[in-house]
Design an enzyme around this catalytic site. Structure first.
Site, PDB file in Angstrom:
ATOM      1  N   SER A 116       0.793  -1.232   0.000  1.00 36.06           N
ATOM      2  CA  SER A 116       0.000   0.000   0.000  1.00 36.06           C
ATOM      3  C   SER A 116       0.824   1.280   0.000  1.00 36.06           C
ATOM      4  CB  SER A 116      -0.956   0.015   1.190  1.00 36.06           C
ATOM      5  OG  SER A 116      -2.018  -0.883   0.971  1.00 36.06           O
ATOM      6  N   SER A 117       2.119   1.187   0.138  1.00 40.68           N
ATOM      7  CA  SER A 117       2.926   2.386  -0.094  1.00 40.68           C
ATOM      8  C   SER A 117       2.725   2.889  -1.519  1.00 40.68           C
ATOM      9  CB  SER A 117       4.407   2.093   0.167  1.00 40.68           C
ATOM     10  OG  SER A 117       4.630   1.827   1.534  1.00 40.68           O
TER      11      SER A 117
END
Length: 384
Positions: free
Chosen positions: A69-70
């Site tokens: 999710s970065s």
């Protein structure tokens, strides 16, 4: 574990190198990298360990790492870039740009509610196959037809997998480019960074495979969100498991080649830090976002109990996470995005800091990873 630490730190930033070494000695690191920019200049560029324990391939300066999710933070940077250029109004209905999205009571949902996880579109009414997840049109058509799982705007819940397709389709409708192409051409390349949402074949050999949680995801004291992910029927399970995939499935070249902009961005720490640095300062003469757009990006939109993330209230801005008790990041004013297992990119505009941390050994928490926290604490001590 004693490993050779490669790279360099500028004078005064030795504490970051010490914290990086301690991650290997005390916090279970296998292969990782960390980079920091201050005022547009790189002051930390470190890497160490093993990229692939199966072959012994070392972690290199240009090793690519899937950051889960970065990826969302980089996609959100692209959205804010379009808003800054006047091509996208974040407070206009999504259906203004994507007419099919209006179906099933979604006509009035603004773009900002996608960014702040308030649209209610955290899951689908059926589980997709892996092949369907890898097909862009299948996913966005299903999202356009889907009814929200709660009344939009009344609460927030982390759009773990759907966020990237929702926001990515808005980017495509506005710019005419697929999200991976847009990010590469307009966010990464202008600042000398490498960020793939859909890894080209020539870059696949440089990807470090993800390593599963040590001892399993639940263990003796499981992270409550991880436990909920693995609980069939829970809203958390629906949000994270729109297709039957587990973290190490993302090592499959088919999933690496696909565009899954919530989850499968591949980059290096130096590139992640460079992108965040260029959002808050000039890097090699290029700045991605002006100060007003940064302030818009980091203004709190959602706070408190999250319907998907279990066990701790959080704070969300427009596409970015904000510091909270579990994950203080670089402190008040910071914004960024973590990835499942530990990766993190973030910035602190007031000190013009851009930070990037990537690793292959996943740890069983969704945010608040002790490795990135130790590194950020060292950065703050060096810039006080």
């Amino acid at each position: 574990m004693t490993v050779e630490i490669n790279g360099s730190v500028a004078g005064g930033f030795e504490k970051v190198a010490d914290a990086f070494a301690e991650n290997f000695a005390q916090r279970g690191e296998v292969g990782a990298a960390c980079a920091v920019f201050v005022g547009g200049e790189q002051v930390v560029d470190l890497w160490a360990g093993v990229a692939d324990p199966a072959t012994g391939r070392p972690y290199e300066a240009d090793t690519l790492q899937l950051v889960f999710s970065s990826t969302k933070g980089v996609v959100s940077t692209a959205v804010h870039q379009l808003a800054q250029q006047g091509k996208l109004d974040l407070d206009a209905p999504v259906a203004t740009y994507w007419p099919e999205f209006a179906a099933n009571g979604k006509a009035d949902i603004p773009v900002r509610w996608l960014l702040s996880h308030r649209s209610g579109l955290v899951g689908l009414d059926r589980v997709l196959s892996v092949e369907e997840l890898c097909d862009w049109d299948t996913v966005v058509e299903a999202l356009a037809a889907q009814a929200p799982l709660w009344e939009p705007g009344t609460a927030h819940g982390y759009h773990a997998l759907t966020f990237g397709h929702l926001v990515g389709e808005v980017i495509r409708r506005v710019s005419g480019q697929r999200v991976g192409e847009y990010v590469r051409q307009h966010v990464a390349e202008p600042v000398g960074a490498e960020f793939h949402i859909g890894v080209p074949d020539h870059a696949l050999p440089r990807v470090a495979p993800l390593l599963d949680f040590v001892g399993g995801a639940l263990g003796d004291d499981p992270d409550p969100t991880i436990a909920a992910i693995l609980t069939p029927g829970s809203l958390t399970n629906r949000a994270f498991m729109i297709a039957p995939i587990y973290i190490t499935h993302f090592n499959d070249p088919a999933l690496l080649r696909a565009e899954i902009p919530s989850a499968n961005g591949c980059t290096s720490a130096r590139s992640l830090a460079r992108i965040y640095a260029a959002a808050v300062s000039e890097v090699d003469g290029v700045r991605l976002l002006d100060a007003d757009q940064v302030d818009d990006a980091r203004t709190e939109q959602s706070v408190g109990a999250d319907l998907v993330m279990v066990g701790s209230p959080n704070r969300l801005a427009s596409g970015f996470w904000l510091p909270d008790d579990l994950s203080p990041m670089l402190g008040p004013g910071a914004f960024g995005h973590a990835g499942l297992g530990g990766s993190l990119g973030c910035a602190l505009p007031e000190r013009e800091i851009g930070f990037g941390y990537v690793m292959n050994q996943c740890q069983a928490q969704v945010s608040g990873d002790p490795r990135s926290q130790a590194l950020q604490e060292a950065v703050l001590a060096c810039t006080a």
